[in-house]
Motif scaffolding. Structure first.
Motif, mmCIF file in Angstrom:
data_model
loop_
_atom_site.group_PDB
_atom_site.id
_atom_site.type_symbol
_atom_site.label_atom_id
_atom_site.label_comp_id
_atom_site.label_asym_id
_atom_site.label_seq_id
_atom_site.Cartn_x
_atom_site.Cartn_y
_atom_site.Cartn_z
ATOM 1 N N PRO A 83 2.306 -7.166 19.937
ATOM 2 C CA PRO A 83 3.111 -7.847 18.927
ATOM 3 C C PRO A 83 4.554 -7.361 18.931
ATOM 4 O O PRO A 83 4.863 -6.291 19.453
ATOM 5 N N ASP A 84 5.432 -8.164 18.368
ATOM 6 C CA ASP A 84 6.852 -7.819 18.219
ATOM 7 C C ASP A 84 7.545 -7.619 19.557
ATOM 8 O O ASP A 84 8.433 -6.778 19.712
ATOM 9 N N ASN A 85 7.126 -8.399 20.552
ATOM 10 C CA ASN A 85 7.812 -8.449 21.838
ATOM 11 C C ASN A 85 8.277 -9.881 22.077
ATOM 12 O O ASN A 85 7.624 -10.838 21.664
ATOM 13 N N ALA A 86 9.381 -10.025 22.759
ATOM 14 C CA ALA A 86 9.908 -11.363 23.057
ATOM 15 C C ALA A 86 9.321 -11.852 24.375
ATOM 16 O O ALA A 86 9.990 -11.897 25.421
ATOM 17 N N ILE A 87 8.033 -12.207 24.361
ATOM 18 C CA ILE A 87 7.339 -12.615 25.573
ATOM 19 C C ILE A 87 7.691 -14.055 25.932
ATOM 20 O O ILE A 87 7.564 -14.968 25.115
ATOM 21 N N GLU A 88 8.129 -14.229 27.169
ATOM 22 C CA GLU A 88 8.500 -15.564 27.651
ATOM 23 C C GLU A 88 7.249 -16.291 28.123
ATOM 24 O O GLU A 88 6.541 -15.813 29.013
ATOM 25 N N ASN A 95 -8.285 -13.264 31.547
ATOM 26 C CA ASN A 95 -9.051 -13.497 30.328
ATOM 27 C C ASN A 95 -8.947 -12.276 29.416
ATOM 28 O O ASN A 95 -9.667 -11.301 29.589
ATOM 29 N N MET A 96 -8.020 -12.307 28.482
ATOM 30 C CA MET A 96 -7.809 -11.177 27.572
ATOM 31 C C MET A 96 -7.828 -11.708 26.142
ATOM 32 O O MET A 96 -6.802 -12.036 25.554
ATOM 33 N N LYS A 97 -9.013 -11.807 25.563
ATOM 34 C CA LYS A 97 -9.165 -12.378 24.229
ATOM 35 C C LYS A 97 -8.559 -11.507 23.143
ATOM 36 O O LYS A 97 -8.228 -11.994 22.075
ATOM 37 N N TYR A 98 -8.410 -10.203 23.401
ATOM 38 C CA TYR A 98 -7.969 -9.295 22.362
ATOM 39 C C TYR A 98 -6.491 -8.938 22.493
ATOM 40 O O TYR A 98 -6.070 -7.871 22.106
ATOM 41 N N SER A 99 -5.727 -9.854 23.055
ATOM 42 C CA SER A 99 -4.276 -9.671 23.104
ATOM 43 C C SER A 99 -3.660 -10.400 21.919
ATOM 44 O O SER A 99 -3.963 -11.567 21.683
ATOM 45 N N ASN A 100 -2.779 -9.720 21.152
ATOM 46 C CA ASN A 100 -2.228 -10.328 19.938
ATOM 47 C C ASN A 100 -0.732 -10.607 20.052
ATOM 48 O O ASN A 100 -0.003 -10.535 19.076
ATOM 49 N N ALA A 101 -0.277 -10.927 21.269
ATOM 50 C CA ALA A 101 1.133 -11.276 21.453
ATOM 51 C C ALA A 101 1.350 -12.766 21.222
ATOM 52 O O ALA A 101 0.430 -13.578 21.340
ATOM 53 N N HIS A 102 2.607 -13.120 20.901
ATOM 54 C CA HIS A 102 2.969 -14.519 20.683
ATOM 55 C C HIS A 102 4.189 -14.874 21.525
ATOM 56 O O HIS A 102 4.978 -14.008 21.908
ATOM 57 N N CYS A 103 4.327 -16.132 21.811
ATOM 58 C CA CYS A 103 5.417 -16.606 22.667
ATOM 59 C C CYS A 103 6.754 -16.506 21.943
ATOM 60 O O CYS A 103 6.854 -16.833 20.749
ATOM 61 N N LYS A 104 7.775 -16.094 22.696
ATOM 62 C CA LYS A 104 9.109 -15.906 22.112
ATOM 63 C C LYS A 104 9.645 -17.198 21.509
ATOM 64 O O LYS A 104 10.169 -17.208 20.390
ATOM 65 N N ASP A 105 9.532 -18.293 22.234
ATOM 66 C CA ASP A 105 10.119 -19.564 21.780
ATOM 67 C C ASP A 105 9.174 -20.388 20.927
ATOM 68 O O ASP A 105 9.558 -21.454 20.427
ATOM 69 N N ASP A 106 7.963 -19.932 20.762
ATOM 70 C CA ASP A 106 6.992 -20.646 19.945
ATOM 71 C C ASP A 106 6.078 -19.628 19.265
ATOM 72 O O ASP A 106 4.951 -19.385 19.698
ATOM 73 N N ASP A 109 4.178 -19.593 16.879
ATOM 74 C CA ASP A 109 2.863 -20.031 16.418
ATOM 75 C C ASP A 109 1.832 -20.069 17.541
ATOM 76 O O ASP A 109 0.641 -20.260 17.281
ATOM 77 N N THR A 110 2.294 -19.914 18.770
ATOM 78 C CA THR A 110 1.389 -19.958 19.923
ATOM 79 C C THR A 110 1.171 -18.561 20.466
ATOM 80 O O THR A 110 2.128 -17.857 20.797
ATOM 81 N N SER A 111 -0.075 -18.165 20.545
ATOM 82 C CA SER A 111 -0.371 -16.845 21.095
ATOM 83 C C SER A 111 -0.285 -16.885 22.612
ATOM 84 O O SER A 111 -0.470 -17.938 23.237
ATOM 85 N N VAL A 112 0.004 -15.750 23.199
ATOM 86 C CA VAL A 112 0.062 -15.660 24.655
ATOM 87 C C VAL A 112 -1.290 -16.022 25.252
ATOM 88 O O VAL A 112 -1.371 -16.705 26.281
#
Length: 405
Positions: free
Chosen positions: A357-362, A375-386, A388-391
């Protein structure tokens, strides 16, 4: 849960009387009598004293029970000589952290078994040796602040505790005034905070059976803080924490049996080289340092290392094989400068949880091409430009479209 009374932050100026005709917990299926421990919390009030017989009703109500009485962060400056009368059949943990006490009260001796005493963060100017000596046979956990004293009080040499916490030591070397008696080998947990210590060689030399050592906000510590100790064989330390100490390097290779290592909130720009000597380490916390990259050699050969926490570092690069020799299960990269998920996580077969979390993932086809099929179900990152969408969602729903699958 054990029966608990919570009266925190209620502007109380005096303790309640605790008068009752019956056990208020007896009506529950597991009843008050079933539990050996009772907890009473009175933190963050305005209580100024503990009067005579303050807890005698509790002794009558719960004979033989273990009582934890927490009076932290009040304004207590006086404890009546008879304050603990009535508790002769109880084991007591008394928490007086953050009050206005300047000395120990003889009342403490009247409890049959005072097992834990926390008088840290009080403006203590002295500690009565006779009181400590009287408490020592029963006192198992002792917390104290000595920053208002000229030196470590001799009274501490009488302790026989398994856990000791000392705040505010104003000396450069760790002198042997702490549990300096035949019971030295009983000490298994030691916490030192807010000191001017530079040399801690007296710790491993003096306490060979220490299992947990935690150092916090000791800003003068040298990197080789244990350097003068020659007793380095068969040290049993299991957990080592050196946090908020402004260290740029550290020499800890003597503690080869450490399983849990916490080096958070220092000034490390790289993973300290001596970490590689800890072949038994299972968890390493290097959060909130100044580390910008993780290379192949940083954790090389640590075969059972399962948890790595690198939160809050200005990380921009992790090599593809950074964790190839580890048994990594959990990797936390919260609040770094990473903009893509590193290939290293794809090359770590056993990884089951990734915190991002709290990373600007592209999230794009180009940036995530190397993650196709991951397949990483337990990753809680989200897309920088969206946001509401999880990585995870993007990789599973959008990435296949990029490759036409």
């Amino acid at each position: 849960m054990n029966p608990t009374v919570i009266c925190t932050n209620m502007s109380l100026t005096t303790l309640p009387s605790f008068q009752t005709e019956e056990d208020p917990f007896a009506r529950y299926p597991s009843g008050g009598g079933f539990y050996a421990q009772k907890f009473l919390y009175f933190e963050d009030n305005l209580i100024t004293e503990i009067p005579a017989g303050a807890f005698s009703a509790l002794g009558d109500l719960y004979p033989g029970a273990n009582l934890t009485i927490d009076l932290s962060y009040n304004q207590i400056n006086h404890i009546d000589t008879n304050a603990l009368d009535g508790l002769s059949n109880n084991t007591v943990s008394l928490i007086l952290r953050g009050n206005q006490l300047t000395s120990l009260s003889p009342a403490l001796l009247s409890a049959w078994s005072l097992e834990t005493l926390d008088i840290s963060y009080n403006p203590l100017t002295s500690i009565d040796s006779n009181i400590v000596q009287g408490l020592a046979p029963m006192l198992k956990q002792f917390f104290v602040s000595v920053d208002h004293m000229k030196e470590m009080p001799k009274a501490l040499s009488y302790l026989q505790a398994v856990l000791i916490s000392v705040d505010g030591i104003r000396e450069t070397e760790f002198e042997i005034k702490l549990q300096d008696n035949a019971h030295t080998e009983m000490l298994t947990e030691l916490f030192i905070s807010n000191s001017s210590l530079k040399d801690l060689s007296g710790v491993p030399c003096r306490f060979p059976n220490l299992r947990h050592l935690h150092l916090e906000e000791n800003y003068d510590l040298r990197a080789d803080m244990f350097g003068k100790c020659n007793s380095v064989e068969n040290l049993t330390l299991n957990s080592l924490g050196i946090e908020k100490c402004n260290l740029t390097s550290v020499e800890i290779s003597m503690y080869r049996q450490v399983r849990y290592l916490r080096l958070s909130e220092n000034l490390f720009e790289n993973v300290p080289e001596s970490v590689l000597s800890l072949s038994e380490v299972w968890m390493v916390d290097l959060s909130y340092n100044q580390i910008t990259s993780i290379d192949d050699e940083d954790f090389k050969g640590l075969g059972i290392l399962a948890d790595i926490i690198l939160d809050g570092n200005p990380l921009t690069y992790i090599s593809d094989s950074a964790f190839s020799t580890n048994n990594l299960r959990y990797l936390s990269l919260r609040k770094t400068l990473l903009t893509t998920i590193p290939t290293a996580v794809m090359n770590t077969q056993g990884l089951s949880s990734l915190s991002l979390p709290d990373n600007a993932i592209e999230c794009s086809c180009v940036a995530m091409a190397h993650l196709n099929g991951w397949n990483m179900k337990y990753s809680n990152a989200h897309c920088k430009d969206d946001p509401d969408t999880s990585v995870y969602t993007y990789i599973n729903d959008n990435l296949p479209l990029c490759t036409g699958q």
